[in-house]
Design an enzyme around this catalytic site. Structure first.
Site, PDB file in Angstrom:
ATOM      1  N   CYS A 119      31.959  81.095  77.721  1.00 24.31           N
ATOM      2  CA  CYS A 119      32.013  80.319  78.961  1.00 24.31           C
ATOM      3  C   CYS A 119      31.162  81.032  79.997  1.00 24.31           C
ATOM      4  O   CYS A 119      30.839  82.205  79.855  1.00 24.31           O
ATOM      5  CB  CYS A 119      33.451  80.176  79.458  1.00 24.31           C
ATOM      6  SG  CYS A 119      33.628  78.914  80.736  1.00 24.31           S
ATOM      7  N   CYS A 121      32.030  80.973  83.455  1.00 21.15           N
ATOM      8  CA  CYS A 121      32.693  81.148  84.758  1.00 21.15           C
ATOM      9  C   CYS A 121      32.910  82.604  85.164  1.00 21.15           C
ATOM     10  O   CYS A 121      32.960  82.908  86.345  1.00 21.15           O
ATOM     11  CB  CYS A 121      34.002  80.365  84.814  1.00 21.15           C
ATOM     12  SG  CYS A 121      35.248  80.935  83.659  1.00 21.15           S
ATOM     13  N   CYS A 129      31.992  76.782  85.411  1.00 18.52           N
ATOM     14  CA  CYS A 129      31.805  77.039  83.979  1.00 18.52           C
ATOM     15  C   CYS A 129      30.422  76.648  83.468  1.00 18.52           C
ATOM     16  O   CYS A 129      30.196  76.574  82.252  1.00 18.52           O
ATOM     17  CB  CYS A 129      32.885  76.334  83.180  1.00 18.52           C
ATOM     18  SG  CYS A 129      34.543  76.909  83.609  1.00 18.52           S
ATOM     19  N   LYS A 194      41.513  70.968  76.749  1.00 17.61           N
ATOM     20  CA  LYS A 194      41.791  71.974  77.769  1.00 17.61           C
ATOM     21  C   LYS A 194      41.975  71.272  79.105  1.00 17.61           C
ATOM     22  O   LYS A 194      41.078  70.582  79.590  1.00 17.61           O
ATOM     23  CB  LYS A 194      40.629  72.972  77.841  1.00 17.61           C
ATOM     24  CG  LYS A 194      40.810  74.004  78.940  1.00 17.61           C
ATOM     25  CD  LYS A 194      39.752  75.081  78.902  1.00 17.61           C
ATOM     26  CE  LYS A 194      39.923  76.042  80.067  1.00 17.61           C
ATOM     27  NZ  LYS A 194      38.905  77.090  80.067  1.00 17.61           N
ATOM     28  N   ARG A 204      42.455  83.870  86.414  1.00 12.99           N
ATOM     29  CA  ARG A 204      41.294  83.841  87.329  1.00 12.99           C
ATOM     30  C   ARG A 204      41.318  85.050  88.247  1.00 12.99           C
ATOM     31  O   ARG A 204      40.280  85.566  88.625  1.00 12.99           O
ATOM     32  CB  ARG A 204      41.274  82.535  88.105  1.00 12.99           C
ATOM     33  CG  ARG A 204      40.944  81.386  87.156  1.00 12.99           C
ATOM     34  CD  ARG A 204      40.832  80.060  87.849  1.00 12.99           C
ATOM     35  NE  ARG A 204      40.761  78.986  86.855  1.00 12.99           N
ATOM     36  CZ  ARG A 204      40.912  77.710  87.133  1.00 12.99           C
ATOM     37  NH1 ARG A 204      41.132  77.334  88.371  1.00 12.99           N
ATOM     38  NH2 ARG A 204      40.819  76.818  86.173  1.00 12.99           N
ATOM     39  N   GLU A 232      38.981  63.739  72.973  1.00  9.00           N
ATOM     40  CA  GLU A 232      38.285  65.035  73.048  1.00  9.00           C
ATOM     41  C   GLU A 232      38.387  65.782  71.713  1.00  9.00           C
ATOM     42  O   GLU A 232      37.415  66.373  71.239  1.00  9.00           O
ATOM     43  CB  GLU A 232      38.888  65.902  74.166  1.00  9.00           C
ATOM     44  CG  GLU A 232      38.450  65.537  75.568  1.00  9.00           C
ATOM     45  CD  GLU A 232      37.016  65.980  75.873  1.00  9.00           C
ATOM     46  OE1 GLU A 232      36.327  66.498  74.977  1.00  9.00           O
ATOM     47  OE2 GLU A 232      36.590  65.799  77.028  1.00  9.00           O
ATOM     48  N   LYS A 247      45.286  73.632  75.092  1.00  9.61           N
ATOM     49  CA  LYS A 247      45.537  74.669  76.097  1.00  9.61           C
ATOM     50  C   LYS A 247      45.836  74.044  77.452  1.00  9.61           C
ATOM     51  O   LYS A 247      45.113  73.137  77.845  1.00  9.61           O
ATOM     52  CB  LYS A 247      44.287  75.554  76.190  1.00  9.61           C
ATOM     53  CG  LYS A 247      44.346  76.606  77.253  1.00  9.61           C
ATOM     54  CD  LYS A 247      43.023  77.315  77.368  1.00  9.61           C
ATOM     55  CE  LYS A 247      43.067  78.174  78.608  1.00  9.61           C
ATOM     56  NZ  LYS A 247      41.776  78.591  79.033  1.00  9.61           N
TER      57      LYS A 247
HETATM   58  C1  PBG Z   1      37.276  80.393  80.861  1.00  8.14           C
HETATM   59  C2  PBG Z   1      38.703  80.516  80.469  1.00  8.14           C
HETATM   60  C3  PBG Z   1      39.846  80.408  81.257  1.00  8.14           C
HETATM   61  C4  PBG Z   1      40.931  80.702  80.435  1.00  8.14           C
HETATM   62  C5  PBG Z   1      40.422  80.923  79.170  1.00  8.14           C
HETATM   63  N1  PBG Z   1      39.047  80.800  79.204  1.00  8.14           N
HETATM   64  C6  PBG Z   1      39.980  80.153  82.701  1.00  8.14           C
HETATM   65  C7  PBG Z   1      39.692  78.818  83.273  1.00  8.14           C
HETATM   66  O1  PBG Z   1      39.339  77.867  82.576  1.00  8.14           O
HETATM   67  O2  PBG Z   1      39.771  78.737  84.489  1.00  8.14           O
HETATM   68  C8  PBG Z   1      42.363  80.755  80.865  1.00  8.14           C
HETATM   69  C9  PBG Z   1      43.213  81.707  80.104  1.00  8.14           C
HETATM   70  C10 PBG Z   1      44.511  82.037  80.730  1.00  8.14           C
HETATM   71  O3  PBG Z   1      44.897  81.495  81.791  1.00  8.14           O
HETATM   72  O4  PBG Z   1      45.205  82.889  80.160  1.00  8.14           O
HETATM   73  N2  PBG Z   1      36.860  79.128  81.205  1.00  8.14           N
END
Ligand code: PBG
Length: 327
Positions: A119, A121, A129, A194, A204, A232, A247
């Site tokens: 990713c 981000c 992202c 997701k 974050r 999806e 997730k």
């Molecule tokens: C990256 C990512 C995130 C998480 C996993 N990969 C954060 C988001 O999408 O903001 C979250 C994992 C967690 O909260 O434990 N995009």
């Protein structure tokens, strides 16, 4: 009472209860998410995730050893770079933090199976992202960078890539790029379903990846939707994903079950940072029995149809499974 059928009969002893148990677990199904950061000789506690740390690459061995001792062999790496820019170039830098973590793990801890979150981000100055066009994340331009990131992870030793960005078409883009470069046997675990979720809050903070403006609702899913989740998942199956992830986990187990029933791919679910933080906070206040709650949450995920459970509690769960407390 003239009762012929007495369900309680099979609950009369631990032996019987274990004999008829429907959900069995194995530490081989657990994945531990781990934060690696730039810098030297540092281990930082993550305030929002008590008990979890960020490690510089030279110190990450301490945690990898604890994982191996506990019987956890699958690790998913998240990188926290010192420098971020508009296009997240740290994500695909040859000497990027995740790339260095991968090389070290491959060399010194070959028993660890190396998975990487793909990713932008954590690497972009704006925290979104993908790359921006105005205030919008540009889908198709981002695909190129995601593919480049996945390839750079694999070249540094990643054994499985897990794109978590939610751009359209990224599974196909990554598959094509990996195949063209001879990596036809590297599986893709897609964060296919997701949701735009408040449960990622503590992550974050841990990764310094909160968006500097707006939110992720234009790419992550609206949590009111079920059929869109199946769409999806189907799309990613068609694009060549090897494993489908749902997730967060706890509040989305209905979809774990539905996606499991719809596809014949293995299903992963990620018990995210907010789930961990809630359990920890309540446990620290003495309001819940942490170990038993953790066991129930994991069992529920597997019972819902998950084959793989990604959790910050991987070490503890591996121990509970081995002790026969669950599964
Ligand atoms: C990256 C990512 C995130 C998480 C996993 N990969 C954060 C988001 O999408 O903001 C979250 C994992 C967690 O909260 O434990 N995009």
């Amino acid at each position: 009472m003239d009762l012929t059928i007495r369900p309680r009969r099979l609950r009369t002893s631990e032996t019987l209860r274990k004999m008829v148990r429907e959900t069995r677990m194995d530490p081989a199904s657990l994945i531990y998410p781990m934060f690696v950061m730039d810098g030297e000789n540092k281990v930082e506690e993550i305030e929002s995730l008590p008990g979890q740390n960020r490690y510089t690459v030279d110190r990450m061995g301490e945690e990898l050893e604890r994982l191996l001792d506990a019987g956890v062999t699958n690790v998913m790496f998240f990188g926290i770079p010192d420098v971020k820019d508009e296009v997240g170039s740290g994500a695909y830098a040859e000497d990027g933090v995740v790339q260095r973590a991968l090389r070290l793990t491959a060399e010194k801890y070959p028993d660890i199976y190396r998975i990487t979150d793909v990713c932008m981000c954590e690497y972009t100055s704006h925290g979104h992202c993908g790359v921006l066009c105005g205030h919008d994340v540009d889908n198709d331009k981002t695909l190129e960078l995601l593919a480049k990131t996945a390839l750079s992870h694999v070249e540094a030793g990643s054994q499985m890539v897990a794109p978590s960005d939610m751009m359209d078409g990224r599974i196909a883009a990554i598959r094509e790029c990996l195949d063209e470069n001879g990596h036809t046997n590297i599986p893709i675990m897609s964060y296919a379903v997701k949701f735009a979720s408040a449960f990622y809050g503590p992550f974050r903070e841990a990764a310094g990846s909160a968006p500097s403006f707006g939110d992720r609702k234009s790419y992550q899913m609206d949590f009111h939707n079920r059929r869109e989740a199946l769409k999806e998942a189907m799309l990613d199956v068609e694009e060549g994903a090897d494993i489908i992830m749902v997730k967060p986990a706890m509040s989305y187990l209905d979809l774990v079950r539905e996606v499991h029933d719809m596809t014949d791919l293995p299903i992963a679910t990620y018990s995210v940072s907010g789930e961990y933080a809630m359990v920890k906070a309540a446990a620290q206040n003495g309001w819940i029995d942490e170990d038993r709650i953790v066991c129930e949450m994991a069992t529920a995920a597997f019972r819902a149809g998950a084959d793989i459970y990604i959790t910050y509690y991987a070490k503890e769960l591996a121990k509970f499974i081995k002790e026969g407390r669950i599964g």
